[in-house]
Design an enzyme around this catalytic site. Structure first.
Site: not given
Length: 509
Positions: A199, A203, A207, A260
């Site tokens: 999930r 963002s 998908t 990240d």
């Protein structure tokens, strides 16, 4: 003590609650934020202690557990439980050595990841590990050890097929719903493609969020397996499969910190794909001024790291560097992105061509994993499958198998409220800020409100006139609409100028 469920979502962290006047709390000398061990019925969990003075949260004879902790302990409310001060996780010495900048070995990472997967680390300890790995960047051998450990601590699926394909994008590009097109195209070509997706975290849609508009995505493992065996594919949420569980815990810390690092990204992605049973993976690395990766040298360094770890773990990997200068498709948000996907599958004249073309090229690369397909023929095969309607039939079969939600993409249920963002002057669109347009969509309510988001009317290179709508923002609630409106007033995310100012990017297709 009697167990009480405290209805607080602590996001992947076990939290226990004691009343300040509890006899055990006073006698044992527990402190707030201390780590405790809770036992019941032969099971145990570690949790961070919170202390309350409000009997509505927990009473003196009770031990409260947060939602996640309650579910992990797996006993009914009111069940007798015991609490004691917890011993530190066995991997803490290795964590301290990493904090000091030392290089860790295979057993060190395995110990740390086991403790993380078992929720023995507090958020403070998790943060220390994530920051230490980011500050003293992991070397490629350490990335391999971390990936290997993350695979070893969860379930590993076996589809009993010699060729199992998957596709992944490193993220950062709004509207990039290629997986929902690649899966039905490639499955219609006869390849096994069990797509378990996440999930959205930061963002406007993942998908799984977008597929959930059309069908169930939270499938019991046995049901998911049966769907793949019958239809060669699925488009499901991966949370029920227990794949690389340490990754989900680490992400809960990495995202709020906006960390990240390349090593942690590689370990996160490859551990999930290997655990999901993939033998062949196509990896999409978009580059652009507001993408995660900003330059070709940076993309090539990341490619080499992915390839090294994949080779060590016997995963066939094809890395594709793509155009990340702007969003893909027109819609940003679950309902809008589902609409775009179905338009492409139906070969609708309104379908966004950039989403179609990118999906076909990625699908073509996966189809060429089949040794019976000649190199270079994949794109043509993918295009024929899409144009013939076979991909649409495959998607409809998956939707029915997973449980259709009867989504009408011809009349999508968009937010009841909306406003247009207008061009401030004449000019050519020379830039679209991926980060800002995603932020606007999230402020409008996406993905929590599936009908919210942004519908783009223009892309790079388009000529616009002053007062012409650049995009429309949809929301369901006045507060969300106002938050999004304020964000667009600070920055529309669109830059206008002369065509010669448009940024160029050198990509592989």
């Amino acid at each position: 003590m009697a167990l009480r469920r405290v209805a607080i979502d602590t996001h992947h962290e076990n939290v226990a609650y004691l009343h300040r006047d509890c006899a055990i709390y006073r006698a044992e000398g527990f402190k707030a934020l201390a780590k405790v061990e809770v036992r019941a019925n032969g099971k145990r969990i570690l949790a961070v202690l919170n202390v309350s003075s409000d009997p509505r949260i927990v009473q003196c004879h009770e031990l409260g557990l947060s939602q996640d902790a309650f579910e992990r302990l797996g006993v009914e409310k009111g069940h007798p439980v015991t609490i004691s001060q917890a011993e530190p996780p066995e991997s803490i010495p290795a964590l301290f050595r990493k904090i000091e900048g030392e290089r860790l070995g295979r057993e060190d990472f395995l110990a740390i990841v086991r403790d993380i997967a078992a929720h023995r680390y507090s958020k403070i300890e998790l943060t220390a590990f994530v920051v230490a790995c980011n500050r003293a960047e992991l070397d490629r051998e350490e990335v391999y050890f971390l990936t290997e450990a993350m695979v070893a601590t969860g379930r590993r699926l076996d589809w009993h097929a010699p060729l199992v394909v998957d596709k992944h994008c490193i993220g950062g590009i709004p509207g990039n719903r290629t997986s929902m097109l690649v899966v039905p195209i490639v499955a219609a070509a006869g390849l096994v493609f069990p797509k378990t997706s996440s999930r959205a975290i930061t963002s406007p849609a993942g998908t799984a969020d977008t597929m959930e508009v059309m069908a169930r995505v939270e499938l019991p493992f046995d049901e998911l397996t049966a769907i793949v065996q019958k239809h060669k594919a699925c488009l499901a949420w991966g949370g029920t499969a227990d794949l690389s569980p340490a990754d989900d815990v680490l992400i809960s810390v990495e995202r709020p910190l906006s960390i990240d690092s390349p090593g942690q990204m590689v370990a996160s992605i490859l551990s999930k794909k290997i655990a999901a049973g993939a033998t062949h993976l196509v990896l999409d690395i978009p580059i652009g001024p507001t993408a995660k990766v900003r330059s070709m040298p940076e993309a090539q360094r990341l490619r080499r790291l992915f390839e090294y770890v994949a080779q060590r773990l016997h995963l066939s990997l094809d890395v594709v560097i793509t155009d990340g200068r702007q969003p893909i498709g027109q819609g940003i948000g679950p309902v809008l992105e589902a609409r775009d996907v179905m338009r492409v599958l139906e070969n609708d004249p309104l379908a966004p061509n950039d989403l179609r073309q990118k999906s076909l090229r990625l699908a073509g690369r996966l189809i060429e994993c089949n040794p019976d397909v000649r190199g270079g023929d994949g794109f043509t095969i993918a295009r024929d499958i899409l144009d013939s309607g076979r991909a649409l039939a495959q998607m409809n079969a998956l939707i029915e198998a997973q449980g259709s939600r009867h989504f009408d993409h011809h009349h999508p249920p968009l937010g009841k409220l909306h406003f247009d963002v207008l061009a401030p002057a004449d000019g050519v669109v020379i830039g679209i800020d991926n980060l800002q347009i995603a932020r606007i969509a999230r402020l409008a309510g996406a993905p929590k409100v599936p009908s919210a988001g942004v519908d783009l009317f223009h892309k790079l290179g388009d000529t616009v006139q002053a007062g012409q709508p650049l995009y429309r923002v949809y929301a369901d609630f006045p507060a969300d609409l106002e938050f999004a409106r304020q964000a667009t007033q600070r920055s529309t995310a669109f830059a206008l100028g002369d065509a010669s100012q448009m940024p160029h990017v050198f990509v592989e297709f």
